[in-house]
Design a protein around this motif. Structure first.
Motif, PDB file in Angstrom:
ATOM      1  N   VAL A 156      44.597  34.167  39.965  1.00 52.70           N
ATOM      2  CA  VAL A 156      45.987  34.489  40.602  1.00 52.70           C
ATOM      3  C   VAL A 156      46.840  35.184  39.636  1.00 52.70           C
ATOM      4  O   VAL A 156      47.608  36.123  39.677  1.00 52.70           O
ATOM      5  CB  VAL A 156      47.007  33.183  41.288  1.00 52.70           C
ATOM      6  CG1 VAL A 156      48.167  33.598  41.604  1.00 52.70           C
ATOM      7  CG2 VAL A 156      46.117  32.545  42.627  1.00 52.70           C
ATOM      8  N   ARG A 203      48.569  45.021  52.971  1.00 55.97           N
ATOM      9  CA  ARG A 203      48.048  44.444  54.222  1.00 55.97           C
ATOM     10  C   ARG A 203      48.631  42.895  54.466  1.00 55.97           C
ATOM     11  O   ARG A 203      48.390  42.465  55.368  1.00 55.97           O
ATOM     12  CB  ARG A 203      46.442  44.428  54.096  1.00 55.97           C
ATOM     13  CG  ARG A 203      46.037  45.685  54.336  1.00 55.97           C
ATOM     14  CD  ARG A 203      44.464  45.917  54.052  1.00 55.97           C
ATOM     15  NE  ARG A 203      43.955  47.151  54.105  1.00 55.97           N
ATOM     16  CZ  ARG A 203      42.902  47.401  53.608  1.00 55.97           C
ATOM     17  NH1 ARG A 203      41.990  46.373  53.261  1.00 55.97           N
ATOM     18  NH2 ARG A 203      42.225  48.684  53.821  1.00 55.97           N
ATOM     19  N   TYR A 257      48.536  40.360  52.205  1.00 61.26           N
ATOM     20  CA  TYR A 257      47.734  39.106  51.701  1.00 61.26           C
ATOM     21  C   TYR A 257      48.820  38.551  50.579  1.00 61.26           C
ATOM     22  O   TYR A 257      49.319  39.201  49.641  1.00 61.26           O
ATOM     23  CB  TYR A 257      46.727  39.643  50.958  1.00 61.26           C
ATOM     24  CG  TYR A 257      45.225  40.021  51.721  1.00 61.26           C
ATOM     25  CD1 TYR A 257      44.151  39.414  51.568  1.00 61.26           C
ATOM     26  CD2 TYR A 257      45.364  40.991  52.948  1.00 61.26           C
ATOM     27  CE1 TYR A 257      43.087  39.799  52.485  1.00 61.26           C
ATOM     28  CE2 TYR A 257      44.484  41.235  53.803  1.00 61.26           C
ATOM     29  CZ  TYR A 257      43.344  40.519  53.449  1.00 61.26           C
ATOM     30  OH  TYR A 257      42.119  40.740  54.075  1.00 61.26           O
ATOM     31  N   ALA A 258      48.447  37.247  50.494  1.00 57.42           N
ATOM     32  CA  ALA A 258      49.251  36.477  49.718  1.00 57.42           C
ATOM     33  C   ALA A 258      48.479  36.259  48.150  1.00 57.42           C
ATOM     34  O   ALA A 258      47.251  36.749  48.356  1.00 57.42           O
ATOM     35  CB  ALA A 258      49.358  35.081  49.980  1.00 57.42           C
ATOM     36  N   TYR A 259      49.109  36.177  47.165  1.00 59.20           N
ATOM     37  CA  TYR A 259      48.487  36.367  45.919  1.00 59.20           C
ATOM     38  C   TYR A 259      47.241  35.424  45.756  1.00 59.20           C
ATOM     39  O   TYR A 259      46.124  36.055  45.390  1.00 59.20           O
ATOM     40  CB  TYR A 259      49.267  35.802  44.792  1.00 59.20           C
ATOM     41  CG  TYR A 259      50.438  37.080  44.305  1.00 59.20           C
ATOM     42  CD1 TYR A 259      50.540  38.073  45.007  1.00 59.20           C
ATOM     43  CD2 TYR A 259      51.121  36.736  43.089  1.00 59.20           C
ATOM     44  CE1 TYR A 259      51.412  38.952  44.753  1.00 59.20           C
ATOM     45  CE2 TYR A 259      52.315  37.674  43.041  1.00 59.20           C
ATOM     46  CZ  TYR A 259      52.348  38.594  43.605  1.00 59.20           C
ATOM     47  OH  TYR A 259      53.366  39.573  43.468  1.00 59.20           O
ATOM     48  N   LYS A 260      47.170  34.235  46.337  1.00 61.50           N
ATOM     49  CA  LYS A 260      45.999  33.520  46.344  1.00 61.50           C
ATOM     50  C   LYS A 260      44.856  34.188  47.298  1.00 61.50           C
ATOM     51  O   LYS A 260      43.700  33.877  46.654  1.00 61.50           O
ATOM     52  CB  LYS A 260      46.364  31.910  46.971  1.00 61.50           C
ATOM     53  CG  LYS A 260      47.013  31.192  45.862  1.00 61.50           C
ATOM     54  CD  LYS A 260      47.420  29.780  46.532  1.00 61.50           C
ATOM     55  CE  LYS A 260      48.232  28.943  45.658  1.00 61.50           C
ATOM     56  NZ  LYS A 260      48.327  27.613  46.067  1.00 61.50           N
ATOM     57  N   GLU A 261      45.396  34.722  48.331  1.00 63.19           N
ATOM     58  CA  GLU A 261      44.137  35.267  49.117  1.00 63.19           C
ATOM     59  C   GLU A 261      43.662  36.538  48.489  1.00 63.19           C
ATOM     60  O   GLU A 261      42.358  36.819  48.619  1.00 63.19           O
ATOM     61  CB  GLU A 261      44.937  35.694  50.687  1.00 63.19           C
ATOM     62  CG  GLU A 261      45.519  34.578  51.613  1.00 63.19           C
ATOM     63  CD  GLU A 261      46.023  35.033  52.454  1.00 63.19           C
ATOM     64  OE1 GLU A 261      46.120  34.290  53.585  1.00 63.19           O
ATOM     65  OE2 GLU A 261      47.005  36.089  52.306  1.00 63.19           O
ATOM     66  N   ILE A 262      44.532  37.130  47.710  1.00 65.83           N
ATOM     67  CA  ILE A 262      43.669  38.493  47.138  1.00 65.83           C
ATOM     68  C   ILE A 262      43.060  38.060  45.966  1.00 65.83           C
ATOM     69  O   ILE A 262      41.909  38.485  45.614  1.00 65.83           O
ATOM     70  CB  ILE A 262      44.946  39.221  46.415  1.00 65.83           C
ATOM     71  CG1 ILE A 262      46.040  39.977  47.230  1.00 65.83           C
ATOM     72  CG2 ILE A 262      44.338  40.259  45.442  1.00 65.83           C
ATOM     73  CD1 ILE A 262      47.448  40.608  47.148  1.00 65.83           C
ATOM     74  N   LYS A 278      41.255  35.262  45.677  1.00 65.87           N
ATOM     75  CA  LYS A 278      39.770  34.971  46.565  1.00 65.87           C
ATOM     76  C   LYS A 278      39.181  36.100  47.037  1.00 65.87           C
ATOM     77  O   LYS A 278      37.898  36.291  47.046  1.00 65.87           O
ATOM     78  CB  LYS A 278      40.209  34.019  47.701  1.00 65.87           C
ATOM     79  CG  LYS A 278      39.110  33.586  48.524  1.00 65.87           C
ATOM     80  CD  LYS A 278      39.352  32.569  49.575  1.00 65.87           C
ATOM     81  CE  LYS A 278      38.162  32.010  50.524  1.00 65.87           C
ATOM     82  NZ  LYS A 278      38.433  30.955  51.318  1.00 65.87           N
ATOM     83  N   GLU A 279      39.729  37.092  47.582  1.00 65.44           N
ATOM     84  CA  GLU A 279      38.984  38.279  48.090  1.00 65.44           C
ATOM     85  C   GLU A 279      38.319  39.134  47.005  1.00 65.44           C
ATOM     86  O   GLU A 279      37.236  39.788  46.996  1.00 65.44           O
ATOM     87  CB  GLU A 279      40.112  39.271  48.768  1.00 65.44           C
ATOM     88  CG  GLU A 279      39.625  40.405  49.597  1.00 65.44           C
ATOM     89  CD  GLU A 279      38.793  40.260  50.668  1.00 65.44           C
ATOM     90  OE1 GLU A 279      37.995  41.107  51.137  1.00 65.44           O
ATOM     91  OE2 GLU A 279      38.970  39.066  51.332  1.00 65.44           O
ATOM     92  N   LEU A 299      45.493  45.419  49.246  1.00 59.74           N
ATOM     93  CA  LEU A 299      45.700  44.062  49.816  1.00 59.74           C
ATOM     94  C   LEU A 299      47.099  43.474  50.003  1.00 59.74           C
ATOM     95  O   LEU A 299      47.567  42.902  50.943  1.00 59.74           O
ATOM     96  CB  LEU A 299      44.895  42.900  48.980  1.00 59.74           C
ATOM     97  CG  LEU A 299      43.232  43.297  49.191  1.00 59.74           C
ATOM     98  CD1 LEU A 299      42.627  42.261  48.170  1.00 59.74           C
ATOM     99  CD2 LEU A 299      42.938  43.283  50.606  1.00 59.74           C
TER     100      LEU A 299
END
Length: 211
Positions: free
Chosen positions: A179, A164, A166-171, A173-174, A161
């Motif tokens: 975080v 790809r 992704y920001a830490y927050k997005e990771i 959430k995924e 991720l």
């Protein structure tokens, strides 16, 4: 006669989920959460098929294959993993697994795959079959990567991720983690791979076609 299955995975909740999905379609004779336990249970229970995770404590699925099949056992293995990386697939197939499916598979499809492996067929998730055939037809098949193998399953997920974009927050959430946990995994990956920042991580992952 029902197919006898042993589930090998280091996540208890996942093992329970697989049991529930399989229901009464096969006979789940036991579970194991690491390499040593897996080898002992396989030797003791002699299942028809072992559902084998690729990444877990003690050396991973390849170590289980080496120790069990190296002893002359005729047990058949079906890899069941979140990873669809070429080196993971080729590694366990070369190690002796009869198939490789990802954890997005449905319970009905998994039951069918188990039965087919028990009957001696080779089974792959559709998107994996092509590059497995290509790899074995080529003299340049992906080799085992010691650095990549040093990472845990979760660290690989975070690494992909990151690569790809992704920001830490997005990771977080995924993957349904905090975080702070993402930061801990990234630090661990950087340390293991001896890299300095996420940009180097991205280049490293891209070079190994992990993205």
């Amino acid at each position: 006669m029902s197919t006898r299955v042993l589930i090998v995975d280091d996540h208890r909740l996942f093992r329970s989920g697989v049991r529930a999905e399989l229901g009464d379609s096969v006979e789940v004779v036991g579970e194991a959460e690491d390499v040593d336990t897996a080898v002992a249970r396989i030797t003791e229970l002699e299942p028809d098929v072992v559902l084998l995770d690729v990444h877990m404590p003690g050396g991973g699925g390849q170590e289980v294959l080496r120790r069990v099949l190296g002893s002359g056992s005729s047990v058949r293995f079906l890899a069941l993993s979140v990873s669809d990386a070429a080196e993971d697939v080729i590694g366990v197939i070369r190690g002796g697994a009869r198939g490789y499916v990802t954890k997005t598979i449905s319970g009905r499809e998994l039951t069918d795959a188990i039965r087919r492996v028990a009957d001696g067929d080779a089974v792959f998730s559709p998107r994996l079959a092509g590059f497995v055939l290509d790899a074995f037809a080529s003299s340049e098949a992906p080799s085992i990567d010691p650095e990549l193998d040093s990472l845990t399953q979760r660290e690989r997920e975070v690494l992909r991720l990151i690569a790809r974009g992704y920001a830490y927050k997005e990771i977080a959430k995924e993957l349904f983690i905090s975080v702070k946990t993402v930061e801990t995994h990234v630090s661990s990956v950087l340390r293991k791979l001896q890299l300095s920042n996420r940009h180097e991580l991205s280049r490293w992952a891209t070079a190994r076609r992990l993205v």
